[in-house]
Scaffold this motif. Structure first.
Motif, mmCIF file in Angstrom:
data_model
loop_
_atom_site.group_PDB
_atom_site.id
_atom_site.type_symbol
_atom_site.label_atom_id
_atom_site.label_comp_id
_atom_site.label_asym_id
_atom_site.label_seq_id
_atom_site.Cartn_x
_atom_site.Cartn_y
_atom_site.Cartn_z
ATOM 1 N N LEU A 129 -16.772 4.813 2.357
ATOM 2 C CA LEU A 129 -15.629 4.711 2.328
ATOM 3 C C LEU A 129 -15.194 5.445 0.866
ATOM 4 O O LEU A 129 -13.646 5.367 1.170
ATOM 5 C CB LEU A 129 -14.975 2.933 2.345
ATOM 6 N N HIS A 130 -15.365 6.534 0.311
ATOM 7 C CA HIS A 130 -15.231 7.731 -0.471
ATOM 8 C C HIS A 130 -13.909 8.518 0.161
ATOM 9 O O HIS A 130 -14.054 8.166 1.635
ATOM 10 C CB HIS A 130 -15.767 8.368 -0.960
ATOM 11 N N ARG A 131 -13.198 8.916 -0.736
ATOM 12 C CA ARG A 131 -11.776 9.278 0.011
ATOM 13 C C ARG A 131 -12.132 10.282 0.590
ATOM 14 O O ARG A 131 -11.238 11.302 1.806
ATOM 15 C CB ARG A 131 -10.874 9.352 -0.940
ATOM 16 N N PRO A 187 -14.817 10.642 5.490
ATOM 17 C CA PRO A 187 -14.812 10.887 6.731
ATOM 18 C C PRO A 187 -15.821 11.949 6.739
ATOM 19 O O PRO A 187 -15.921 11.771 8.132
ATOM 20 C CB PRO A 187 -13.268 11.594 7.111
ATOM 21 N N LEU A 234 -12.150 0.934 9.185
ATOM 22 C CA LEU A 234 -11.268 0.552 8.717
ATOM 23 C C LEU A 234 -10.727 2.167 7.823
ATOM 24 O O LEU A 234 -9.781 2.483 7.887
ATOM 25 C CB LEU A 234 -11.983 0.251 7.134
ATOM 26 N N ASP A 271 -8.412 3.027 11.022
ATOM 27 C CA ASP A 271 -6.943 2.494 10.802
ATOM 28 C C ASP A 271 -6.093 2.845 10.713
ATOM 29 O O ASP A 271 -4.328 2.788 11.293
ATOM 30 C CB ASP A 271 -7.013 1.209 9.659
ATOM 31 N N ARG A 272 -6.011 4.226 9.777
ATOM 32 C CA ARG A 272 -4.475 4.979 10.017
ATOM 33 C C ARG A 272 -4.497 5.502 11.331
ATOM 34 O O ARG A 272 -2.884 5.390 11.650
ATOM 35 C CB ARG A 272 -4.682 5.749 8.646
ATOM 36 N N ARG A 294 -2.902 3.347 13.528
ATOM 37 C CA ARG A 294 -1.911 2.261 13.569
ATOM 38 C C ARG A 294 -1.115 3.070 13.996
ATOM 39 O O ARG A 294 0.419 3.217 14.781
ATOM 40 C CB ARG A 294 -1.053 2.596 11.623
ATOM 41 N N ALA A 298 -8.980 2.332 1.573
ATOM 42 C CA ALA A 298 -9.846 3.271 2.447
ATOM 43 C C ALA A 298 -9.592 4.513 2.056
ATOM 44 O O ALA A 298 -8.454 5.103 1.377
ATOM 45 C CB ALA A 298 -9.236 2.735 3.985
ATOM 46 N N PRO A 299 -10.484 5.570 3.072
ATOM 47 C CA PRO A 299 -10.085 7.056 2.502
ATOM 48 C C PRO A 299 -8.268 7.112 3.060
ATOM 49 O O PRO A 299 -8.314 8.222 2.518
ATOM 50 C CB PRO A 299 -11.133 7.849 3.620
ATOM 51 N N ALA A 300 -7.648 7.117 3.837
ATOM 52 C CA ALA A 300 -6.398 7.724 4.198
ATOM 53 C C ALA A 300 -5.588 6.163 3.513
ATOM 54 O O ALA A 300 -4.322 7.067 3.075
ATOM 55 C CB ALA A 300 -6.272 6.493 5.329
ATOM 56 N N GLY A 301 -5.976 5.964 2.147
ATOM 57 C CA GLY A 301 -5.497 4.962 0.419
ATOM 58 C C GLY A 301 -4.975 3.750 1.323
ATOM 59 O O GLY A 301 -4.079 2.398 1.066
ATOM 60 N N ASP A 302 -5.381 3.174 2.715
ATOM 61 C CA ASP A 302 -4.521 1.988 3.594
ATOM 62 C C ASP A 302 -5.547 1.795 4.293
ATOM 63 O O ASP A 302 -5.602 2.635 4.800
ATOM 64 C CB ASP A 302 -3.640 2.313 3.624
ATOM 65 N N PRO A 303 -6.103 0.909 4.650
ATOM 66 C CA PRO A 303 -5.727 -0.897 3.985
ATOM 67 C C PRO A 303 -6.116 -1.043 2.670
ATOM 68 O O PRO A 303 -7.289 0.154 2.660
ATOM 69 C CB PRO A 303 -6.746 -1.604 5.086
#
Lengths: 631, 106
Positions: free
Chosen positions: A240-242, A246, A334, A337-338, A341, B70-75
């Motif tokens: 889950l690293h920034r 990915p 997770l 999700d971005r 959304r 999360a990698p995108a900053g949210d959630p």
């Protein structure tokens, strides 16, 4: 019924409850506490299990064969946090518990399965479940893990607090199951002393009082939570690293496609040779008449052309199995999700969409965990765009026949895998665009919250992965032995009637030539047209159809299927065909399940029409673009 | 230190039943930095969602730790009662917590 997820179920006579007599037992517990694993242990059935919350979305019924009590019925239920019906799967569980589910008997007793690693919270569910007043046995699952990690609980004290028997078990290892036998035997004796110990349940039925009650009990029973699993935290630190998260996600996806080609293709070729050799060995026994032609050229060629893809399909399922059993699936949701959304959907919708890479049918069932009804319908409508395993045979066939095997990124990633990956991406983009369209028009709704429990990572067991592959292989073979066999049989007959007519003059030839003008702009010939018609039953049927038709054609009779296709199709037509399959809804099982889950013919009709038009237009564009490019 | 923290909170959030005693400060769950722990004060979400979250353990007096984003900053992933649950910022904004000064381990 469905080609993708047949599960054995039994019919249970519905009889009124008799106090003091146990005939039906229900498994109740929070999500991901191990109910289905226990169900499989106790019944000997193979209900799907995996490591994420919401795997079970409907009730499953079986006989208690595993502990020699075949006279009793066991019901597996979706996981619940309370007796509220916030989502469709929770509604199923609560309805069954209240005896309000048509076709399912009301339970006479309850096995409450709690994850002993998180007992303090899991105990909250005990309050509403015990207040149902049914004989209950509390099972502390994964107690072996809890104790190994330094956790502790006084089960006797807990039994006294709850007023019901409590036992430590391990569903995965099958430890402690004799406690269930004892519980059922004792309760079955009519004059057994009923546990009338006075227990104190929270008076006010709200989560806050449940929690205070659960905390109180945890303290009094000296519950010591095991040390938290640092491995999960460390793994998440990377996954889950920034930046790494990915990247790892993409690397996994690339690896899947490369392995399906690099390892799967040779396996498939070898398997194909074996199947052909088997056909050749049997052929002389059938003489040289029409019987040999029917059995070998018609049926065997058709069925074998689909069967060869078994190794690749199993490889794909092995990957999906590892993703689901390890706990990574919830993390993928997770990360996504971005993106989800931005198209108006919930990250939770990503879990059904990911499982649609195996098959859309269970994926559409899995949307029951999505709380918002409009979000759920939008997910159902776009799920068939995800590239299911039934598309794999036609993709593999056309790519192997038309795309040269050139390395792109060294040996790690080749051109064939790249084309395959782009087809998967194409389907995914179509799903996203369609979802966006739906969410901004007919299924507009305020955004639902994203609430997702992340399971701890677990190492997938060889046994569990093996069972998945065996079950999957069986489904594939059954499909080949029924639908595909029947279709090829009918096709062979229609391609030889009237007698002594050439293939083009036969019944099937005439049907083919009749529809040819419609599909000619896509670069398809009449044989592909017949394949499009038969594949409405299931996508992989087209491969069997082409195998039979090219086998029946004297000009391509001696060629292998790939060579026959190269002889007969242009690159434009071949690519248009795979693009058509990326978009078209060629699957009766999916149509049926959408009808069932949306409770109306309107949605599947809309979906079928939309996807067919999109498929036609996209295939047309592909063929014309390649034609223009090659000119 | 505390005074600075409190004044920064006062600017954004003024609340009548603000507890000034001790080293607690009231904030929103979404505003807690990673690694800090808060104690749930109240939730203000639509009925069903609120009930669902409460059944998952998000009830007043429960301790929540911010684990990671999360990698995108949210959630964001939160730890409550030893299990991990991911919430979007929109949802976490509706959960009020008391943050304990010094709980920040980073």
């Amino acid at each position: 019924m469905s080609s993708c997820c047949n599960t054995e179920t039994i019919e249970v006579p519905i009889e009124p409850r008799v106090p003091g007599r146990i005939r039906t037992v229900a498994l109740v517990g929070p999500p991901n506490s191990g109910k289905s694993t226990l169900f499989n242990r106790l019944t000997g059935l193979r209900q799907k299990v995996a490591n994420y919350p919401g795997v079970t979305v409907e009730q499953r019924v079986g006989r208690l064969n595993g502990i020699d009590r075949a006279d009793l019925t066991l019901i597996d239920l979706p996981g619940i946090y309370g007796l509220d019906t916030y989502s469709e799967d929770a509604r199923v569980a609560v309805d069954v518990l209240h005896g309000e589910m048509p076709g399912t008997p009301a339970p006479d007793a309850i096995l409450l399965v709690l994850d002993s690693l998180h007992l303090r919270r899991q105990l909250m569910l005990a309050a509403p479940v015990l207040s149902l007043g049914l004989p209950t046995l509390v099972l502390l699952n994964m107690s072996d893990l809890m104790e190994a990690r330094g956790g502790h609980i006084d089960t006797l004290a807990l039994a006294q607090e709850l007023g019901v028997p409590v036992a430590k078990i391990s569903a995965t290892r099958g430890a402690g199951l004799d406690s269930i036998t004892h519980f059922l035997n004792r309760k079955a004796e009519p004059d057994a002393p009923l546990s009338v110990t006075k227990i104190e349940l929270p008076v006010v039925g709200n989560p806050r009082s449940y929690r205070q009650w659960a905390t109180g009990i945890s303290t009094r029973t000296k519950y010591k939570a095991p040390v938290s699993n640092q491995a999960t935290k460390r793994i998440d630190g990377v996954l889950l690293h920034r930046a790494w998260g990915p990247l790892v996600f993409l690397a996994v996806v690339f690896a899947v496609f490369q392995v399906v080609f690099a390892i799967g293709q040779p396996l498939s070729d070898g398997f194909g040779n074996l199947l052909n050799a088997a056909g050749d060995a049997v052929a002389p026994l059938l003489g040289h008449g029409w019987l040999e032609s029917l059995a070998i050229d018609g049926v065997w060629r058709g069925v074998a052309s689909v069967l060869v893809f078994l190794p690749q399909i199993l490889l794909l399922f092995l990957f999906i199995g590892v993703l689901e059993d390890s706990g990574y699936l919830a993390r993928a949701a997770l990360i996504a999700d971005r993106v989800m959304r931005s198209i108006g959907l919930n990250g939770k919708a990503f879990i059904p969409l990911l499982s649609a890479y195996a098959c859309a049918v269970p994926a559409i069932m899995a949307t029951r965990t999505i709380e918002n009804k409009r979000d759920r319908f939008a997910t159902i409508l776009v799920a068939p765009f995800m590239t299911c395993s039934a598309r794999l045979p036609i993709y593999m066939l056309m790519i192997a026949a038309f795309i040269p095997n050139k390395p792109l990124l060294g040996d790690f990633f080749g051109l064939r895998a790249a084309v395959m990956l782009s087809l998967y991406v194409l389907g995914f983009l179509a799903a996203l665009a369609t979802a966006r369209l739906l969410k901004s028009s007919i299924l507009k709704a305020s955004s639902a919250p994203f609430i997702l429990e992340l399971p701890q990572y677990r190492l997938p067991t060889v046994r569990s992965l093996g069972l998945r592959l065996v079950d999957r292989g069986k489904v594939f073979l059954r499909q080949a032995g029924t639908v595909i066999l029947a279709v090829t049989l009918v096709l062979w007959i229609l391609s030889h009637v009237p007698f002594h007519a050439s293939l083009g003059e036969s019944v099937i030839g005439r049907i083919g030539h009749f529809i040819e003008p419609i599909i000619r702009p896509l670069g398809f010939n009449w044989k592909i047209g017949i394949g499009l018609l038969t594949s409405v039953m299931a996508r992989e049927v087209i491969v069997g159809t082409l195998g039979t038709l090219y086998g029946a054609d004297p000009t391509t009779h001696s060629l292998g299927l790939q060579a026959a296709l190269r002889h007969d199709l242009t690159l434009g037509g071949a690519m248009a065909l795979v693009v058509f399959f990326a978009f078209a809804m060629q699957c009766t099982s999916t149509i049926a399940i959408v009808r069932r889950e949306t409770n109306s013919w309107r949605w599947p009709a809309l979906q079928f029409t939309y996807m067919s038009i999109l498929a036609y237009v996209a295939a047309l564009a592909t063929n014309q673009a390649i034609l223009a490019f090659m000119r | 230190m505390v005074a600075i923290a409190l004044s920064s909170i006062f600017g954004a959030e003024t609340d009548d039943d603000f507890d000034l005693s001790g080293a607690w400060k009231l904030s929103l769950l979404s505003e807690l930095p990673i690694g800090t722990t808060g104690v749930v004060e109240s939730l203000e979400l639509p009925g069903e969602i609120q009930h669902h979250l409460m059944h998952m353990g998000f009830v007043p007096e429960a301790r929540i730790t911010v684990v990671r984003r999360a990698p995108a900053g949210d959630p964001t992933v939160y730890s409550i009662d030893g299990f991990e649950v991911a919430l979007r910022r929109d949802t976490a904004k509706a959960i009020r917590v008391r943050e304990y000064e010094g709980s920040n381990t980073r």
